[in-house]
Design a protein around this motif. Structure first.
Motif, PDB file in Angstrom:
ATOM      1  N   ILE A 144      14.736   1.394  18.832  1.00 57.63           N
ATOM      2  CA  ILE A 144      13.584   0.556  19.159  1.00 57.63           C
ATOM      3  C   ILE A 144      12.741   1.275  20.204  1.00 57.63           C
ATOM      4  CG2 ILE A 144      12.842  -1.634  20.163  1.00 57.63           C
ATOM      5  CD1 ILE A 144      15.267  -2.939  18.950  1.00 57.63           C
ATOM      6  N   SER A 145      11.446   1.376  19.943  1.00 53.48           N
ATOM      7  CA  SER A 145      10.531   2.093  20.828  1.00 53.48           C
ATOM      8  C   SER A 145       9.334   1.216  21.164  1.00 53.48           C
ATOM      9  CB  SER A 145      10.041   3.385  20.161  1.00 53.48           C
ATOM     10  OG  SER A 145      11.113   4.243  19.839  1.00 53.48           O
ATOM     11  N   GLY A 146       8.609   1.636  22.201  1.00 49.81           N
ATOM     12  CA  GLY A 146       7.412   0.925  22.606  1.00 49.81           C
ATOM     13  C   GLY A 146       7.623   0.225  23.943  1.00 49.81           C
ATOM     14  N   PRO A 147       6.618  -0.526  24.363  1.00 47.77           N
ATOM     15  CA  PRO A 147       5.389  -0.852  23.623  1.00 47.77           C
ATOM     16  C   PRO A 147       4.371   0.293  23.632  1.00 47.77           C
ATOM     17  CG  PRO A 147       5.374  -1.924  25.765  1.00 47.77           C
ATOM     18  CD  PRO A 147       6.711  -1.250  25.641  1.00 47.77           C
ATOM     19  N   VAL A 148       3.592   0.367  22.556  1.00 55.81           N
ATOM     20  CA  VAL A 148       2.506   1.329  22.424  1.00 55.81           C
ATOM     21  C   VAL A 148       1.275   0.599  21.903  1.00 55.81           C
ATOM     22  CG1 VAL A 148       4.049   3.285  22.004  1.00 55.81           C
ATOM     23  CG2 VAL A 148       3.216   1.938  20.060  1.00 55.81           C
ATOM     24  N   ARG A 149       0.111   1.211  22.083  1.00 58.19           N
ATOM     25  CA  ARG A 149      -1.121   0.612  21.575  1.00 58.19           C
ATOM     26  C   ARG A 149      -1.517   1.189  20.212  1.00 58.19           C
ATOM     27  NH1 ARG A 149      -4.054  -2.732  24.644  1.00 58.19           N
ATOM     28  NH2 ARG A 149      -5.834  -2.382  23.268  1.00 58.19           N
ATOM     29  N   THR A 150      -1.113   2.400  19.943  1.00 55.70           N
ATOM     30  CA  THR A 150      -1.415   3.009  18.646  1.00 55.70           C
ATOM     31  C   THR A 150      -0.363   4.062  18.325  1.00 55.70           C
ATOM     32  OG1 THR A 150      -3.112   4.153  17.337  1.00 55.70           O
ATOM     33  CG2 THR A 150      -2.919   4.764  19.649  1.00 55.70           C
ATOM     34  N   ARG A 151      -0.093   4.212  17.058  1.00 60.73           N
ATOM     35  CA  ARG A 151       0.865   5.227  16.608  1.00 60.73           C
ATOM     36  C   ARG A 151       0.547   5.570  15.166  1.00 60.73           C
ATOM     37  NH1 ARG A 151       5.341   6.399  20.079  1.00 60.73           N
ATOM     38  NH2 ARG A 151       3.494   7.568  20.725  1.00 60.73           N
ATOM     39  N   ALA A 181       0.860  -1.183   0.000  1.00 62.10           N
ATOM     40  CA  ALA A 181       0.000   0.000   0.000  1.00 62.10           C
ATOM     41  C   ALA A 181       0.891   1.225   0.000  1.00 62.10           C
ATOM     42  CB  ALA A 181      -0.924   0.002   1.217  1.00 62.10           C
ATOM     43  N   GLU A 182       0.308   2.367  -0.297  1.00 56.20           N
ATOM     44  CA  GLU A 182       1.034   3.615  -0.196  1.00 56.20           C
ATOM     45  C   GLU A 182       0.063   4.730   0.175  1.00 56.20           C
ATOM     46  OE1 GLU A 182       2.891   4.379  -3.981  1.00 56.20           O
ATOM     47  OE2 GLU A 182       1.151   5.488  -4.687  1.00 56.20           O
ATOM     48  N   GLY A 183       0.594   5.721   0.879  1.00 55.39           N
ATOM     49  CA  GLY A 183      -0.265   6.818   1.296  1.00 55.39           C
ATOM     50  C   GLY A 183       0.514   7.822   2.119  1.00 55.39           C
ATOM     51  N   ARG A 184      -0.186   8.841   2.571  1.00 55.51           N
ATOM     52  CA  ARG A 184       0.475   9.916   3.317  1.00 55.51           C
ATOM     53  C   ARG A 184       0.506   9.646   4.821  1.00 55.51           C
ATOM     54  NH1 ARG A 184      -0.822  14.910   5.704  1.00 55.51           N
ATOM     55  NH2 ARG A 184       0.910  16.394   5.572  1.00 55.51           N
ATOM     56  N   THR A 185      -0.513   8.980   5.352  1.00 47.39           N
ATOM     57  CA  THR A 185      -0.536   8.679   6.779  1.00 47.39           C
ATOM     58  C   THR A 185      -0.716   7.181   6.995  1.00 47.39           C
ATOM     59  OG1 THR A 185      -2.938   8.989   6.989  1.00 47.39           O
ATOM     60  CG2 THR A 185      -1.530  10.929   7.318  1.00 47.39           C
ATOM     61  N   VAL A 186      -0.054   6.665   8.015  1.00 51.43           N
ATOM     62  CA  VAL A 186      -0.134   5.248   8.375  1.00 51.43           C
ATOM     63  C   VAL A 186      -0.423   5.174   9.867  1.00 51.43           C
ATOM     64  CG1 VAL A 186       1.022   3.015   8.385  1.00 51.43           C
ATOM     65  CG2 VAL A 186       1.577   4.703   6.616  1.00 51.43           C
ATOM     66  N   THR A 187      -1.518   4.518  10.228  1.00 49.36           N
ATOM     67  CA  THR A 187      -1.868   4.332  11.640  1.00 49.36           C
ATOM     68  C   THR A 187      -1.845   2.844  11.947  1.00 49.36           C
ATOM     69  OG1 THR A 187      -3.246   6.323  11.703  1.00 49.36           O
ATOM     70  CG2 THR A 187      -3.620   4.673  13.418  1.00 49.36           C
ATOM     71  N   VAL A 188      -1.108   2.478  12.984  1.00 46.59           N
ATOM     72  CA  VAL A 188      -1.034   1.092  13.438  1.00 46.59           C
ATOM     73  C   VAL A 188      -1.569   1.054  14.861  1.00 46.59           C
ATOM     74  CG1 VAL A 188       0.461  -0.892  13.869  1.00 46.59           C
ATOM     75  CG2 VAL A 188       0.979   0.678  11.982  1.00 46.59           C
ATOM     76  N   SER A 189      -2.502   0.107  15.125  1.00 51.56           N
ATOM     77  CA  SER A 189      -3.092  -0.008  16.456  1.00 51.56           C
ATOM     78  C   SER A 189      -3.395  -1.466  16.735  1.00 51.56           C
ATOM     79  CB  SER A 189      -4.368   0.838  16.555  1.00 51.56           C
ATOM     80  OG  SER A 189      -5.312   0.437  15.569  1.00 51.56           O
ATOM     81  N   GLY A 190      -3.705  -1.740  18.010  1.00 52.61           N
ATOM     82  CA  GLY A 190      -4.026  -3.102  18.409  1.00 52.61           C
ATOM     83  C   GLY A 190      -3.383  -3.428  19.737  1.00 52.61           C
ATOM     84  N   ALA A 191      -2.915  -4.667  19.873  1.00 51.29           N
ATOM     85  CA  ALA A 191      -2.210  -5.055  21.089  1.00 51.29           C
ATOM     86  C   ALA A 191      -0.922  -4.237  21.208  1.00 51.29           C
ATOM     87  CB  ALA A 191      -1.891  -6.543  21.048  1.00 51.29           C
ATOM     88  N   HIS A 192      -0.384  -4.165  22.431  1.00 57.07           N
ATOM     89  CA  HIS A 192       0.860  -3.431  22.606  1.00 57.07           C
ATOM     90  C   HIS A 192       1.927  -3.984  21.666  1.00 57.07           C
ATOM     91  CE1 HIS A 192      -1.027  -2.178  26.439  1.00 57.07           C
ATOM     92  NE2 HIS A 192      -0.288  -1.104  26.263  1.00 57.07           N
ATOM     93  N   PHE A 193       2.585  -3.101  20.948  1.00 58.19           N
ATOM     94  CA  PHE A 193       3.616  -3.533  20.008  1.00 58.19           C
ATOM     95  C   PHE A 193       4.833  -2.628  20.130  1.00 58.19           C
ATOM     96  CE2 PHE A 193       1.020  -0.427  17.741  1.00 58.19           C
ATOM     97  CZ  PHE A 193       1.948   0.362  17.075  1.00 58.19           C
ATOM     98  N   ARG A 194       5.958  -3.175  19.728  1.00 55.60           N
ATOM     99  CA  ARG A 194       7.201  -2.429  19.680  1.00 55.60           C
ATOM    100  C   ARG A 194       7.567  -2.218  18.222  1.00 55.60           C
ATOM    101  NH1 ARG A 194      10.963  -5.819  21.146  1.00 55.60           N
ATOM    102  NH2 ARG A 194      12.514  -4.406  22.034  1.00 55.60           N
ATOM    103  N   TYR A 195       8.389  -1.211  17.944  1.00 59.77           N
ATOM    104  CA  TYR A 195       8.783  -0.950  16.572  1.00 59.77           C
ATOM    105  C   TYR A 195      10.210  -0.417  16.537  1.00 59.77           C
ATOM    106  CZ  TYR A 195       7.573   3.902  17.769  1.00 59.77           C
ATOM    107  OH  TYR A 195       7.507   5.133  18.376  1.00 59.77           O
ATOM    108  N   ARG A 196      10.827  -0.617  15.389  1.00 60.18           N
ATOM    109  CA  ARG A 196      12.172  -0.108  15.178  1.00 60.18           C
ATOM    110  C   ARG A 196      12.111   0.964  14.104  1.00 60.18           C
ATOM    111  NH1 ARG A 196      17.820  -3.372  13.895  1.00 60.18           N
ATOM    112  NH2 ARG A 196      19.035  -1.550  13.287  1.00 60.18           N
ATOM    113  N   ALA A 197      12.496   2.191  14.469  1.00 63.27           N
ATOM    114  CA  ALA A 197      12.583   3.306  13.532  1.00 63.27           C
ATOM    115  C   ALA A 197      14.061   3.568  13.270  1.00 63.27           C
ATOM    116  CB  ALA A 197      11.903   4.542  14.106  1.00 63.27           C
ATOM    117  N   ASP A 198      14.525   3.177  12.087  1.00 63.76           N
ATOM    118  CA  ASP A 198      15.949   3.233  11.746  1.00 63.76           C
ATOM    119  C   ASP A 198      16.741   2.398  12.748  1.00 63.76           C
ATOM    120  OD1 ASP A 198      15.563   4.882   9.473  1.00 63.76           O
ATOM    121  OD2 ASP A 198      15.390   6.630  10.765  1.00 63.76           O
ATOM    122  N   THR A 199      17.504   3.021  13.647  1.00 62.96           N
ATOM    123  CA  THR A 199      18.312   2.257  14.605  1.00 62.96           C
ATOM    124  C   THR A 199      17.690   2.197  15.994  1.00 62.96           C
ATOM    125  OG1 THR A 199      19.610   4.206  15.275  1.00 62.96           O
ATOM    126  CG2 THR A 199      20.409   2.947  13.388  1.00 62.96           C
TER     127      THR A 199
END
Length: 288
Positions: free
Chosen positions: A262-269, A242-260
């Motif tokens: 690691i952040s989280g856990p968060v429920r939505t971002r 997919a492609e677009g201008r905004t991306v929203t991820v939500s659900g169970a607590h999740f962690r993510y890696r932005a470049d180098t």
């Protein structure tokens, strides 16, 4: 020229070479911060000078993040000489490897404007976003000695022989008992249940577990999204692009890696693409 302290400790010779090349080709002011706070102050007090960051990917990210928070990123042209242990991000953005080639690019390169992913907590992504972080597998905490493991110092006195005998029996049982077959993809990343929305349209919902979500700044103010659903037994699941201008991820607590990082856990971002938000000096032959 802001020389990251980690770069000086990691590869002082490359730092010296870069400084010599830059000083021979332009009037430079060298800043040698001793820690992250001094690094930030040196960059903030750059005045009308073009900042050159000598350091690894984390130093580049720190510079971009600081300028973004100060709302000075759009009017600043960054140069970087990659020095350190982690430099794949800088190289993927077009900065050449090696202190000589990178320093010459600072002197003779061209300015390329690039899109930037910015999340709703003001975090930035230059290269790629991964959900969950690569290598995030179930049981990892226990493998590193998590809460399930009892430290040897806490064991009752004289219990060592009994504990060793018990572990031997447990190992033998695990060897003899047949394990149920794993679902395809279970050896990789931890499956997660997430809702991924791109410009308000749901790409995957909570009823479909996924192995990974990858988001990268694309072109013309649009992000490139790739959702990899969890494969079923004996079948491969096709990735969902997919492609677009905004991306929203939500659900169970999740962690993510932005470049180098690691952040989280968060429920939505939510991440939003900022078109042509920052500028980097790259070799003249590098595509825009």
């Amino acid at each position: 020229m802001v020389i990251d302290p980690v770069a000086r400790r990691t590869d002082g010779e490359s730092v010296r070479i870069a400084k010599d090349v830059l000083s021979a080709g332009a009037v430079t002011k060298v800043c040698l911060p001793e820690d992250a706070e001094e690094f930030d102050r040196a960059l903030a007090r750059r005045g009308a000078r073009r900042p050159v960051v000598v350091g690894d990917d984390r130093a580049l990210l720190r510079a971009v993040s600081l300028l973004h928070r100060r709302r000075e990123l759009a009017d600043c042209v960054l140069s970087v000489v990659p020095v350190g242990n982690v430099m794949s991000l800088a190289h993927s953005l077009g900065v050449p490897p090696g202190p000589v080639a990178a320093a010459r690019t600072v002197l003779d390169g061209v300015v390329r404007r690039r899109d930037l992913l910015v999340d709703d907590s003001d975090g930035v992504v230059l290269g790629a976003l991964h959900i969950p972080p690569p290598g995030d597998r179930p049981g990892a905490a226990r493998a590193r000695g998590g809460p399930a493991d009892t430290p040897a110092d806490d064991a009752p006195a004289g219990a060592g022989a009994g504990r060793d005998w018990l572990r031997t029996c447990q190992s033998l049982v695990r060897t003899l008992v047949a394990r149920p077959p794993r679902a395809a993809g279970a050896a990789g990343r931890r499956p997660v249940r997430l809702r991924v929305e791109v410009d308000g349209v749901t790409v995957v919902d909570l009823d479909r577990p996924v192995e990974a979500v990858t988001v990268t700044p694309g072109a013309e103010g649009r992000a490139q999204i790739r959702v990899r659903p969890l494969p079923g037994p004996g079948a491969q699941a096709a990735p969902l692009p997919a492609e677009g201008r905004t991306v929203t991820v939500s659900g169970a607590h999740f962690r993510y890696r932005a470049d180098t990082e690691i952040s989280g856990p968060v429920r939505t971002r939510t991440w939003t693409v900022h078109r042509d938000a920052w500028a980097l000096v790259v070799p003249q032959s590098t595509p825009g």
